[in-house]
Design an enzyme around this catalytic site. Structure first.
Site, PDB file in Angstrom:
ATOM      1  NE  ARG A 100      -3.422   2.313   2.860  1.00  7.94           N
ATOM      2  CZ  ARG A 100      -4.017   2.629   3.998  1.00  7.94           C
ATOM      3  NH1 ARG A 100      -3.848   1.867   5.067  1.00  7.94           N
ATOM      4  NH2 ARG A 100      -4.778   3.700   4.072  1.00  7.94           N
ATOM      5  CG  HIS A 101      -0.920   4.914  -0.762  1.00  9.44           C
ATOM      6  ND1 HIS A 101      -1.008   5.770   0.318  1.00  9.44           N
ATOM      7  CD2 HIS A 101      -2.178   4.473  -0.996  1.00  9.44           C
ATOM      8  CE1 HIS A 101      -2.258   5.845   0.729  1.00  9.44           C
ATOM      9  NE2 HIS A 101      -2.995   5.061  -0.045  1.00  9.44           N
ATOM     10  N   GLY A 102       2.485   5.024   0.706  1.00 14.89           N
ATOM     11  CA  GLY A 102       2.861   5.667   1.950  1.00 14.89           C
ATOM     12  C   GLY A 102       1.721   6.483   2.538  1.00 14.89           C
ATOM     13  CE  LYS A 103      -1.144   8.072   9.165  1.00 24.22           C
ATOM     14  NZ  LYS A 103      -0.938   7.790  10.604  1.00 24.22           N
ATOM     15  CB  THR A 104      -1.707  10.686   2.084  1.00 27.62           C
ATOM     16  OG1 THR A 104      -3.021  10.375   2.601  1.00 27.62           O
ATOM     17  CG2 THR A 104      -1.292   9.624   1.073  1.00 27.62           C
TER      18      THR A 104
ATOM     19  CG  ASN B   7      -3.754   7.777   4.522  1.00 29.94           C
ATOM     20  OD1 ASN B   7      -2.770   7.451   3.861  1.00 29.94           O
ATOM     21  ND2 ASN B   7      -4.974   7.418   4.190  1.00 29.94           N
TER      22      ASN B   7
ATOM     23  CD  GLU C 115      -8.787   2.462  -1.711  1.00 28.33           C
ATOM     24  OE1 GLU C 115      -9.049   1.365  -2.231  1.00 28.33           O
ATOM     25  OE2 GLU C 115      -8.284   2.597  -0.580  1.00 28.33           O
TER      26      GLU C 115
ATOM     27  NE  ARG D 125      -4.330   7.404  -1.956  1.00 28.89           N
ATOM     28  CZ  ARG D 125      -5.348   7.667  -2.762  1.00 28.89           C
ATOM     29  NH1 ARG D 125      -5.299   8.707  -3.596  1.00 28.89           N
ATOM     30  NH2 ARG D 125      -6.435   6.895  -2.742  1.00 28.89           N
TER      31      ARG D 125
END
Length: 220
Positions: free
Chosen positions: A18-22, A25, A95, A69
């Protein structure tokens, strides 16, 4: 599940993260298919840690969602690989579409759509997103699975897939043989975690074997 070594990873076929935290998020906002926000500064260091964990894997390609992201995460991971590879960007890895929820605060939307959001989190067999013009989970699973199965058919791998929390969780569990009601039993994917599936013979025959699920121990 036993902890895997880097040498073990090189024998596997299909890697998922999963992509990095944004920023959204952190703010507890829905992002969804068209909503997006930049990665947090701390996410770049976590991407480096994940990249270091898989840098020896001789990937043939990276497949990434076209969302910013995910693209930023995929590019950062590729930079860490000892053998950087082509990144294939596809909308099919985006997503789950959340319609009117995208960009909204999760707690506020829970007040309006409590039943639907509980089902999205715990029992996708009863998830009915039409009330907020969202995408059906079956649609997200089908488009992500098609990318994975086509990659498996096209070559030997291994491959890395960079996607999103809700849609990728459901698709991975589906590919490992779970039914709709079971897709959230193991929880959702953490940001920059690592999941590995191994193909069976013939290579595009489901279910795939789950070797590692949602491991983020290397981030700590």
């Amino acid at each position: 599940m036993e902890t895997m070594t880097v040498e073990d990873y090189g024998k596997m076929d299909l890697y998922f993260t999963r992509h990095g935290k944004t920023e959204w998020n952190k703010e507890l906002r829905f992002q969804g298919m068209t909503g997006d926000s930049p990665l947090l500064p701390s996410s770049y260091e976590e991407i480096k840690k994940l990249g270091n964990e898989i840098k020896h894997v001789p990937f043939k390609k990276i497949y990434s969602s076209t969302s910013l992201r995910a693209r930023t995460t995929a590019q950062g991971l590729n930079d860490e690989l000892l053998q950087p590879v082509e990144i294939v960007y596809t909308d099919d890895l985006r997503e789950l579409g959340l319609g009117r929820l995208e960009g909204q605060l999760i707690m506020e939307m829970r007040e309006q759509y409590e039943e639907q959001l509980e089902n999205m989190r715990y029992n996708l067999a009863h998830y009915e997103p039409q009330v907020f013009e969202g995408e059906r989970i079956e649609s997200a699973i089908a488009r992500i699975s098609s990318v994975v199965k086509k990659a498996v058919t096209d070559g030997e791998g291994p491959y890395l897939f960079v996607g999103h929390g809700a849609s990728l969780t459901a698709a991975i569990q589906h590919l490992s043989g779970k039914h709709l009601a079971e897709l959230r039993e193991m929880g959702g994917l953490n940001n920059n975690s690592l999941t590995i599936l191994k193909t069976r013979e013939p290579e595009n025959q489901l279910p795939f074997e789950m070797i590692l699920w949602n491991d983020d121990s290397f981030l700590r």
